[in-house]
Design an enzyme around this catalytic site. Structure first.
Site, PDB file in Angstrom:
ATOM      1  CB  SER A 127      -0.876   0.010   1.253  1.00  0.00           C
ATOM      2  OG  SER A 127      -1.448   1.295   1.445  1.00  0.00           O
ATOM      3  CE1 TYR A 151      -6.407   4.239  -1.557  1.00  0.00           C
ATOM      4  CE2 TYR A 151      -4.850   3.791   0.195  1.00  0.00           C
ATOM      5  CZ  TYR A 151      -6.073   3.583  -0.400  1.00  0.00           C
ATOM      6  OH  TYR A 151      -6.967   2.720   0.176  1.00  0.00           O
ATOM      7  CB  THR A 177      -6.930   1.892  -4.396  1.00  0.00           C
ATOM      8  OG1 THR A 177      -6.195   0.672  -4.251  1.00  0.00           O
ATOM      9  CG2 THR A 177      -8.209   1.818  -3.574  1.00  0.00           C
ATOM     10  CE  LYS A 260      -7.895  -3.406  -3.147  1.00  0.00           C
ATOM     11  NZ  LYS A 260      -8.259  -2.422  -2.142  1.00  0.00           N
ATOM     12  CG  HIS A 284     -11.485  -0.176   0.404  1.00  0.00           C
ATOM     13  ND1 HIS A 284     -10.604   0.340  -0.515  1.00  0.00           N
ATOM     14  CD2 HIS A 284     -10.878  -0.011   1.608  1.00  0.00           C
ATOM     15  CE1 HIS A 284      -9.534   0.802   0.106  1.00  0.00           C
ATOM     16  NE2 HIS A 284      -9.672   0.593   1.403  1.00  0.00           N
TER      17      HIS A 284
HETATM   18  C1  LIG Z   1      -6.889  -2.359   7.838  1.00  0.00           C
HETATM   19  C2  LIG Z   1      -7.116  -2.279   6.367  1.00  0.00           C
HETATM   20  C3  LIG Z   1      -6.334  -1.393   5.622  1.00  0.00           C
HETATM   21  C4  LIG Z   1      -6.524  -1.301   4.249  1.00  0.00           C
HETATM   22  N1  LIG Z   1      -5.695  -0.477   3.536  1.00  0.00           N
HETATM   23  C5  LIG Z   1      -5.809  -0.439   2.188  1.00  0.00           C
HETATM   24  C6  LIG Z   1      -4.904   0.330   1.429  1.00  0.00           C
HETATM   25  O1  LIG Z   1      -4.011   0.971   1.958  1.00  0.00           O
HETATM   26  N2  LIG Z   1      -5.060   0.340   0.082  1.00  0.00           N
HETATM   27  C7  LIG Z   1      -6.058  -0.370  -0.542  1.00  0.00           C
HETATM   28  O2  LIG Z   1      -6.167  -0.334  -1.767  1.00  0.00           O
HETATM   29  N3  LIG Z   1      -6.915  -1.128   0.162  1.00  0.00           N
HETATM   30  C8  LIG Z   1      -6.800  -1.184   1.504  1.00  0.00           C
HETATM   31  N4  LIG Z   1      -7.648  -1.988   2.210  1.00  0.00           N
HETATM   32  C9  LIG Z   1      -8.643  -2.800   1.500  1.00  0.00           C
HETATM   33  C10 LIG Z   1      -8.062  -4.165   1.102  1.00  0.00           C
HETATM   34  O3  LIG Z   1      -7.085  -4.039   0.098  1.00  0.00           O
HETATM   35  C11 LIG Z   1      -9.155  -5.090   0.548  1.00  0.00           C
HETATM   36  O4  LIG Z   1      -9.844  -4.459  -0.507  1.00  0.00           O
HETATM   37  C12 LIG Z   1     -10.169  -5.544   1.596  1.00  0.00           C
HETATM   38  O5  LIG Z   1      -9.562  -5.723   2.854  1.00  0.00           O
HETATM   39  C13 LIG Z   1     -10.802  -6.831   1.124  1.00  0.00           C
HETATM   40  O6  LIG Z   1     -11.766  -7.279   1.997  1.00  0.00           O
HETATM   41  P1  LIG Z   1     -11.503  -8.401   3.140  1.00  0.00           P
HETATM   42  O7  LIG Z   1     -10.835  -7.673   4.263  1.00  0.00           O
HETATM   43  O8  LIG Z   1     -12.865  -8.862   3.451  1.00  0.00           O
HETATM   44  O9  LIG Z   1     -10.599  -9.465   2.536  1.00  0.00           O
HETATM   45  C14 LIG Z   1      -7.499  -2.087   3.597  1.00  0.00           C
HETATM   46  C15 LIG Z   1      -8.271  -2.975   4.354  1.00  0.00           C
HETATM   47  C16 LIG Z   1      -8.086  -3.086   5.713  1.00  0.00           C
HETATM   48  C17 LIG Z   1      -8.902  -4.085   6.481  1.00  0.00           C
HETATM   49  O1  LIG Z   2      -8.346   1.826   5.824  1.00  0.00           O
HETATM   50  C1  LIG Z   2      -8.477   1.593   4.628  1.00  0.00           C
HETATM   51  O2  LIG Z   2      -9.381   0.889   4.181  1.00  0.00           O
HETATM   52  C2  LIG Z   2      -7.572   2.159   3.678  1.00  0.00           C
HETATM   53  O3  LIG Z   2      -7.703   1.891   2.536  1.00  0.00           O
HETATM   54  C3  LIG Z   2      -6.504   3.039   4.069  1.00  0.00           C
HETATM   55  C4  LIG Z   2      -6.463   4.289   3.506  1.00  0.00           C
HETATM   56  C5  LIG Z   2      -5.437   5.129   3.846  1.00  0.00           C
HETATM   57  C6  LIG Z   2      -4.484   4.690   4.716  1.00  0.00           C
HETATM   58  C7  LIG Z   2      -4.522   3.440   5.282  1.00  0.00           C
HETATM   59  C8  LIG Z   2      -5.544   2.597   4.943  1.00  0.00           C
END
Ligand SMILES: Cc1cc2nc3c(=O)[nH]c(=O)nc-3n(C[C@H](O)[C@H](O)[C@H](O)COP(=O)(O)O)c2cc1C
Ligand SMILES: O=C(O)C(=O)c1ccccc1
Length: 387
Positions: A127, A151, A177, A260, A284
């Site tokens: 990420s 991002y 994303t 995404k 997400h």
């Molecule tokens: C704590 C957390 C942080 C996340 N951070 C990002 C991120 O930085 N960039 C991103 O594209 N998606 C982020 N996501 C979304 C995940 O890439 C993904 O789409 C999602 O967790 C999928 O669903 P699941 O948790 O049910 O497997 C985050 C999800 C969680 C739970």
């Molecule tokens: O928390 C999230 O889902 C996420 O995508 C995210 C966005 C910015 C920073 C860290 C996580």
């Protein structure tokens, strides 16, 4: 020939020496254990979702409505789960989703995830909001396969700098994303007034960036830390982006690109028209639009719209190998997992992530084998029934 399902035998054999797995092999049990281990704020951040969390629940319920219909007597003695996705060879169609701010779950953060990924050959997606820099994560990941998740910051020069750094440090595909240019209404975080960035977590790729540093008058120190945070806030997301802007990315990234956060077939078609190599069907993990369609319910229409013009990946709601099998049967080329491995990270660092990956892959292989399938490409909707 060794198989991913050998993990099952390994576990049974270790029982002869009175050794049992450190973590449950039913991965749906990890969330509750993580709750006991993490601070309330960190647990709320990972387990939580947008609004009253209807979409996060719907993502899970959608898997319950599809059931696998196993077929018999199909010679499944030899299996091969390997696939190639966005130019990357994978032992199985399972990818580590981009999850930011991993140091709030384990002190080693993304470095632990990167080591677990490398040791299993599983592709990780790093990420932009990681708590470690992309260069440090690349080093921890070594020769393991890795993709970079963008991002897209407002400052174009900084976006280009991110892409150049990612390329230079061995990230081979770009995941852009689209659904999180601002954080949604997230009550668990709001009720605890918790935002990791304000505590300096998740900004490593920004603060280490030469373009970012130029804008804040040099490396971030005590003296300019408020200005740095303001600059981060001003740049993090860009709500003005449109489909036309994708040409800019295509120009500055010569490897595969996947978008995404696609949930509508028309958007998937637009992605193909814009020259994208893949789309990731995702909401997400229910963390953005509460009330949005369950990701699995959006998948078939997008698979149909895209056909063989791009690769369709899937995430949101995968907790087990059987879940992965269902998404693959509905046409996904690979699945990404988010929370499942993040709980593993929280509970056991690198070993915890490795445990989750080995369980997922072993269960996926056993599910396919017992359903009469020897390779992912054989899967189709005929292996499912809707209840
Ligand atoms: C704590 C957390 C942080 C996340 N951070 C990002 C991120 O930085 N960039 C991103 O594209 N998606 C982020 N996501 C979304 C995940 O890439 C993904 O789409 C999602 O967790 C999928 O669903 P699941 O948790 O049910 O497997 C985050 C999800 C969680 C739970
Ligand atoms: O928390 C999230 O889902 C996420 O995508 C995210 C966005 C910015 C920073 C860290 C996580």
């Amino acid at each position: 020939m060794s198989s991913l399902a050998d993990f099952q035998n390994e576990i049974y054999l270790s029982g002869l020496a009175d050794v049992v797995p450190d973590l449950p092999t039913d991965l749906t049990k990890l969330e509750e254990l993580a709750e006991q281990k993490l601070s309330a704020a960190s647990y709320g951040y990972v387990a939580g979702a947008a609004g009253s969390e209807t979409t996060a629940r719907a993502n899970l319920e959608a898997f319950e409505r599809w059931r696998i219909v196993p077929r018999m007597l199909r010679d499944v003695a030899e299996r091969d789960l390997s696939v190639e996705v966005l130019g990357t060879a994978m032992p199985a169609p399972v990818v580590l989703a981009p999850v930011g701010v991993q140091s709030i779950f384990h002190p080693e953060g993304e470095l632990a995830t990167a080591r677990a990924a490398a040791s299993t050959g599983v592709t990780m997606v790093l990420s932009t909001a990681a708590s470690n820099t992309m260069e440090d994560v690349a080093e921890a990941n070594g020769s393991g396969p890795r993709w970079y998740q963008l991002y897209w910051p407002k400052d174009r020069e900084m976006a280009v700098s991110f892409l150049e750094r990612a390329k230079a440090s061995g990230y081979t595909a770009l995941v852009v994303t689209l659904d999180t240019f601002t954080l949604a209404w997230r009550p668990r975080d709001l009720d605890q007034a918790y935002l990791p960035f304000l505590r300096g977590i998740g900004v490593a790729n920004f603060y280490s960036d030469p373009v970012f540093q130029k804008a804040v008058g040099g490396p971030v120190t005590e003296a300019n830390k408020d200005a740095a945070l303001m600059h981060w806030v001003a740049n993090f997301g860009n709500p003005s982006l449109t489909w036309d802007d994708l040409a800019f990315l295509r120009e500055h990234w010569d490897g595969p690109i996947a978008l995404k956060g696609i949930q509508h077939p028309d958007d998937a078609r637009k992605a193909v028209d814009a020259g994208m190599d893949g789309v990731i069907v995702s909401n997400h993990g229910g963390r953005q639009v509460d009330g949005a369609v369950a990701s699995l319910d959006a998948l078939p229409g997008i698979v149909e719209a895209v056909g063989d013009r791009a690769e369709v990946l899937f995430d949101s709601g995968i907790r087990t190998g059987a879940d992965a099998a269902k998404a693959l049967a509905l046409g996904a080329k690979a699945v990404l997992v988010g929370r499942a491995y993040t709980y593993g990270l929280a509970l056991g660092g690198e070993a915890g992530v490795r445990h989750v990956l080995r369980c997922l892959q072993a269960e996926l292989e056993l599910t396919l084998m017992l359903a009469g399938v020897t390779r992912p490409s054989e899967l189709g909707a005929e292996f499912l029934t809707r209840v």
